[in-house]
Design a protein around this motif. Structure first.
Motif, PDB file in Angstrom:
ATOM      1  N   SER A  63       8.765  53.777  25.282  1.00 30.73           N
ATOM      2  CA  SER A  63       7.734  54.694  25.747  1.00 30.73           C
ATOM      3  C   SER A  63       8.049  55.209  27.149  1.00 30.73           C
ATOM      4  CB  SER A  63       6.373  54.001  25.754  1.00 30.73           C
ATOM      5  OG  SER A  63       6.379  52.903  26.654  1.00 30.73           O
ATOM      6  N   SER A  64       7.605  56.451  27.405  1.00 30.22           N
ATOM      7  CA  SER A  64       7.667  56.964  28.774  1.00 30.22           C
ATOM      8  C   SER A  64       6.585  56.284  29.599  1.00 30.22           C
ATOM      9  CB  SER A  64       7.468  58.479  28.786  1.00 30.22           C
ATOM     10  OG  SER A  64       6.222  58.803  28.208  1.00 30.22           O
ATOM     11  N   LEU A  65       6.730  56.307  30.902  1.00 28.91           N
ATOM     12  CA  LEU A  65       5.815  55.579  31.767  1.00 28.91           C
ATOM     13  C   LEU A  65       4.722  56.503  32.282  1.00 28.91           C
ATOM     14  CD1 LEU A  65       5.406  52.752  32.994  1.00 28.91           C
ATOM     15  CD2 LEU A  65       6.640  53.544  35.005  1.00 28.91           C
ATOM     16  N   GLY A  66       3.495  56.325  31.780  1.00 27.90           N
ATOM     17  CA  GLY A  66       2.367  57.128  32.236  1.00 27.90           C
ATOM     18  C   GLY A  66       1.734  56.539  33.483  1.00 27.90           C
ATOM     19  N   GLU A  67       0.745  57.222  34.018  1.00 27.09           N
ATOM     20  CA  GLU A  67       0.123  56.814  35.278  1.00 27.09           C
ATOM     21  C   GLU A  67      -0.545  55.452  35.173  1.00 27.09           C
ATOM     22  OE1 GLU A  67      -3.287  58.410  38.435  1.00 27.09           O
ATOM     23  OE2 GLU A  67      -2.595  59.685  36.782  1.00 27.09           O
ATOM     24  N   ASN A  68      -1.181  55.173  34.019  1.00 27.33           N
ATOM     25  CA  ASN A  68      -1.921  53.914  33.863  1.00 27.33           C
ATOM     26  C   ASN A  68      -1.214  52.940  32.932  1.00 27.33           C
ATOM     27  OD1 ASN A  68      -4.122  54.820  35.487  1.00 27.33           O
ATOM     28  ND2 ASN A  68      -4.841  56.059  33.755  1.00 27.33           N
ATOM     29  N   SER A  69       0.108  53.060  32.806  1.00 26.31           N
ATOM     30  CA  SER A  69       0.851  52.205  31.889  1.00 26.31           C
ATOM     31  C   SER A  69       0.765  50.749  32.309  1.00 26.31           C
ATOM     32  CB  SER A  69       2.317  52.643  31.830  1.00 26.31           C
ATOM     33  OG  SER A  69       2.422  53.936  31.276  1.00 26.31           O
ATOM     34  N   ASP A  70       0.481  49.903  31.329  1.00 32.13           N
ATOM     35  CA  ASP A  70       0.371  48.470  31.587  1.00 32.13           C
ATOM     36  C   ASP A  70       1.575  47.714  31.066  1.00 32.13           C
ATOM     37  OD1 ASP A  70      -1.197  46.365  32.699  1.00 32.13           O
ATOM     38  OD2 ASP A  70      -1.724  45.723  30.672  1.00 32.13           O
ATOM     39  N   TYR A  71       2.402  48.377  30.268  1.00 30.25           N
ATOM     40  CA  TYR A  71       3.604  47.766  29.706  1.00 30.25           C
ATOM     41  C   TYR A  71       4.520  48.873  29.206  1.00 30.25           C
ATOM     42  CZ  TYR A  71       0.939  48.641  25.453  1.00 30.25           C
ATOM     43  OH  TYR A  71       0.200  49.246  24.469  1.00 30.25           O
ATOM     44  N   VAL A  72       5.756  48.494  28.883  1.00 35.14           N
ATOM     45  CA  VAL A  72       6.705  49.421  28.273  1.00 35.14           C
ATOM     46  C   VAL A  72       6.796  49.071  26.792  1.00 35.14           C
ATOM     47  CG1 VAL A  72       9.089  50.254  28.248  1.00 35.14           C
ATOM     48  CG2 VAL A  72       8.011  49.610  30.415  1.00 35.14           C
ATOM     49  N   LEU A  73       6.566  50.053  25.932  1.00 35.45           N
ATOM     50  CA  LEU A  73       6.608  49.840  24.483  1.00 35.45           C
ATOM     51  C   LEU A  73       8.031  50.082  23.985  1.00 35.45           C
ATOM     52  CD1 LEU A  73       5.009  49.296  21.871  1.00 35.45           C
ATOM     53  CD2 LEU A  73       4.643  51.765  21.696  1.00 35.45           C
ATOM     54  N   VAL A  74       8.639  49.038  23.407  1.00 32.04           N
ATOM     55  CA  VAL A  74      10.014  49.112  22.921  1.00 32.04           C
ATOM     56  C   VAL A  74      10.014  48.974  21.396  1.00 32.04           C
ATOM     57  CG1 VAL A  74      12.289  47.998  22.923  1.00 32.04           C
ATOM     58  CG2 VAL A  74      10.989  48.201  25.044  1.00 32.04           C
ATOM     59  N   SER A  75      10.674  49.904  20.713  1.00 36.32           N
ATOM     60  CA  SER A  75      10.775  49.869  19.252  1.00 36.32           C
ATOM     61  C   SER A  75      12.163  49.381  18.863  1.00 36.32           C
ATOM     62  CB  SER A  75      10.542  51.262  18.668  1.00 36.32           C
ATOM     63  OG  SER A  75       9.274  51.752  19.035  1.00 36.32           O
ATOM     64  N   LEU A  76      12.199  48.307  18.079  1.00 37.04           N
ATOM     65  CA  LEU A  76      13.457  47.766  17.587  1.00 37.04           C
ATOM     66  C   LEU A  76      13.540  47.942  16.080  1.00 37.04           C
ATOM     67  CD1 LEU A  76      13.693  44.381  19.562  1.00 37.04           C
ATOM     68  CD2 LEU A  76      14.665  46.607  20.180  1.00 37.04           C
ATOM     69  N   ILE A  77      14.740  48.237  15.589  1.00 34.98           N
ATOM     70  CA  ILE A  77      14.935  48.392  14.154  1.00 34.98           C
ATOM     71  C   ILE A  77      14.752  47.055  13.452  1.00 34.98           C
ATOM     72  CG2 ILE A  77      16.627  48.995  12.372  1.00 34.98           C
ATOM     73  CD1 ILE A  77      17.801  50.981  14.420  1.00 34.98           C
ATOM     74  N   ASP A  78      15.381  46.021  14.004  1.00 36.55           N
ATOM     75  CA  ASP A  78      15.159  44.647  13.535  1.00 36.55           C
ATOM     76  C   ASP A  78      14.275  43.989  14.575  1.00 36.55           C
ATOM     77  OD1 ASP A  78      15.168  42.023  12.787  1.00 36.55           O
ATOM     78  OD2 ASP A  78      17.336  41.850  12.534  1.00 36.55           O
ATOM     79  N   ASN A  79      12.970  43.840  14.256  1.00 34.53           N
ATOM     80  CA  ASN A  79      11.981  43.428  15.249  1.00 34.53           C
ATOM     81  C   ASN A  79      11.640  41.941  15.159  1.00 34.53           C
ATOM     82  OD1 ASN A  79      10.242  44.091  17.426  1.00 34.53           O
ATOM     83  ND2 ASN A  79       8.491  44.162  16.047  1.00 34.53           N
ATOM     84  N   ARG A  80      12.547  41.136  14.638  1.00 29.91           N
ATOM     85  CA  ARG A  80      12.300  39.701  14.591  1.00 29.91           C
ATOM     86  C   ARG A  80      12.297  39.121  16.007  1.00 29.91           C
ATOM     87  NH1 ARG A  80      16.974  37.770  10.781  1.00 29.91           N
ATOM     88  NH2 ARG A  80      18.010  39.369  12.023  1.00 29.91           N
ATOM     89  N   PHE A 100       6.646  44.924  21.967  1.00 32.29           N
ATOM     90  CA  PHE A 100       7.580  45.340  20.914  1.00 32.29           C
ATOM     91  C   PHE A 100       6.818  45.882  19.701  1.00 32.29           C
ATOM     92  CE2 PHE A 100      10.122  42.166  23.226  1.00 32.29           C
ATOM     93  CZ  PHE A 100      11.290  42.887  23.423  1.00 32.29           C
ATOM     94  N   GLU A 101       7.462  46.808  18.988  1.00 32.84           N
ATOM     95  CA  GLU A 101       6.949  47.294  17.719  1.00 32.84           C
ATOM     96  C   GLU A 101       8.119  47.587  16.790  1.00 32.84           C
ATOM     97  OE1 GLU A 101       4.881  50.975  17.990  1.00 32.84           O
ATOM     98  OE2 GLU A 101       6.669  52.125  18.534  1.00 32.84           O
ATOM     99  N   GLN A 102       7.791  47.674  15.497  1.00 30.07           N
ATOM    100  CA  GLN A 102       8.806  48.003  14.501  1.00 30.07           C
ATOM    101  C   GLN A 102       9.158  49.484  14.595  1.00 30.07           C
ATOM    102  OE1 GLN A 102      10.437  45.991  12.153  1.00 30.07           O
ATOM    103  NE2 GLN A 102      11.646  47.868  12.032  1.00 30.07           N
ATOM    104  N   GLY A 103      10.441  49.782  14.589  1.00 29.14           N
ATOM    105  CA  GLY A 103      10.868  51.170  14.635  1.00 29.14           C
ATOM    106  C   GLY A 103      12.124  51.382  13.818  1.00 29.14           C
ATOM    107  N   GLY A 104      12.225  52.575  13.151  1.00 34.15           N
ATOM    108  CA  GLY A 104      13.439  52.915  12.416  1.00 34.15           C
ATOM    109  C   GLY A 104      13.782  51.859  11.365  1.00 34.15           C
ATOM    110  N   PRO A 105      14.992  51.864  10.835  1.00 31.79           N
ATOM    111  CA  PRO A 105      15.943  52.972  10.991  1.00 31.79           C
ATOM    112  C   PRO A 105      15.460  54.201  10.240  1.00 31.79           C
ATOM    113  CG  PRO A 105      16.766  51.409   9.403  1.00 31.79           C
ATOM    114  CD  PRO A 105      15.509  50.804   9.967  1.00 31.79           C
TER     115      PRO A 105
END
Length: 231
Positions: A63-80, A100-105
């Motif tokens: 995720s891009s960093l907004g003004e009130n961001s509390d964390y960085v959202l990272v999407s992993l293809i294998d999210n184990r 973390f969140e599930q993303g792709g492929p």
């Protein structure tokens, strides 16, 4: 006496206001400190995602960093969890500021996937057991098959069960991306069942499509013969 009580109440009010201001100031300071730490984390994640010298095959987006961001959202293809910990270590970031969140492929049904059948020590392709299911169809594999792996263009391997459960496409599209590289051995007059074979992969895939509504899929080695599985 009444005057004294009023003075005490006024003092208490002043103390409460001062305490509230102090707490508000502390909260603002804490929020500012967290934002700076999240911003620092964001910069590290950005550097990791854009570094061509690291293995980025499991990275989907962040995720891009907004003004009130509390964390960085990272999407992993294998999210184990183990892959999350691997990312945190390699990117040198604190997990407190990462979500973390599930993303792709991300594939289309027209793309080909390589695949590999891991053979079992038992070689009896007449016996089938359930390997995967969803609300409309099932995959059965013969007793000659232990596991099925799909291999993408980055040479990353995924079990067929994981891929079918996590990739944003239908099971038919996933199977189609495999059978695109196989020979169409036969098409049956039962509504549209198709038998695919590959000598190179030592594989047979039967995709049921009967008039009765059977949409199941059977996978075995090349020697597997169709024996009315779709009935």
């Amino acid at each position: 006496m009444e005057k004294k009580i009023i003075e005490i109440l006024v003092c208490i009010g002043i103390i409460l206001v001062m305490a509230g201001c102090t707490n508000k100031e502390n909260n603002n300071n804490n929020n500012n400190n967290r934002y700076e730490l999240v911003k620092e984390t964001h910069n590290k994640v950005y550097a990791y995602f854009t570094d061509e010298n690291v293995d980025r095959t499991n990275l989907a987006s962040f995720s891009s960093l907004g003004e009130n961001s509390d964390y960085v959202l990272v999407s992993l293809i294998d999210n184990r969890v183990e892959r999350q910990q691997e990312f945190l270590k390699n990117a040198n970031v604190n997990e407190e500021y990462i979500k973390f969140e599930q993303g792709g492929p991300y594939y289309t049904s027209h793309e080909k996937l390589d695949f590999e059948l891991i053979k079992s020590s038992i070689h009896n392709d007449i016996q089938f057991h359930e390997y995967y299911y969803n609300e409309i169809q099932k995959i059965y594999i013969s007793s000659s098959i232990k596991e099925i792996y799909l291999i993408d263009y980055n040479k990353t391997k995924y079990s067929l069960t994981w891929y079918a459960s996590n990739v944003n496409q239908s099971l038919n599209q996933t199977i189609e991306s495999i059978t695109n590289s196989m020979e169409k051995e036969d098409a049956l007059f039962d509504g549209g069942t198709i038998i695919y074979k590959s000598v190179l992969k030592d594989a047979t895939i039967v995709v049921c499509n009967t008039l009765e509504g059977n949409r199941d899929i059977y996978i075995g080695d090349y020697q597997m013969n169709y024996t009315n599985q779709c009935d």
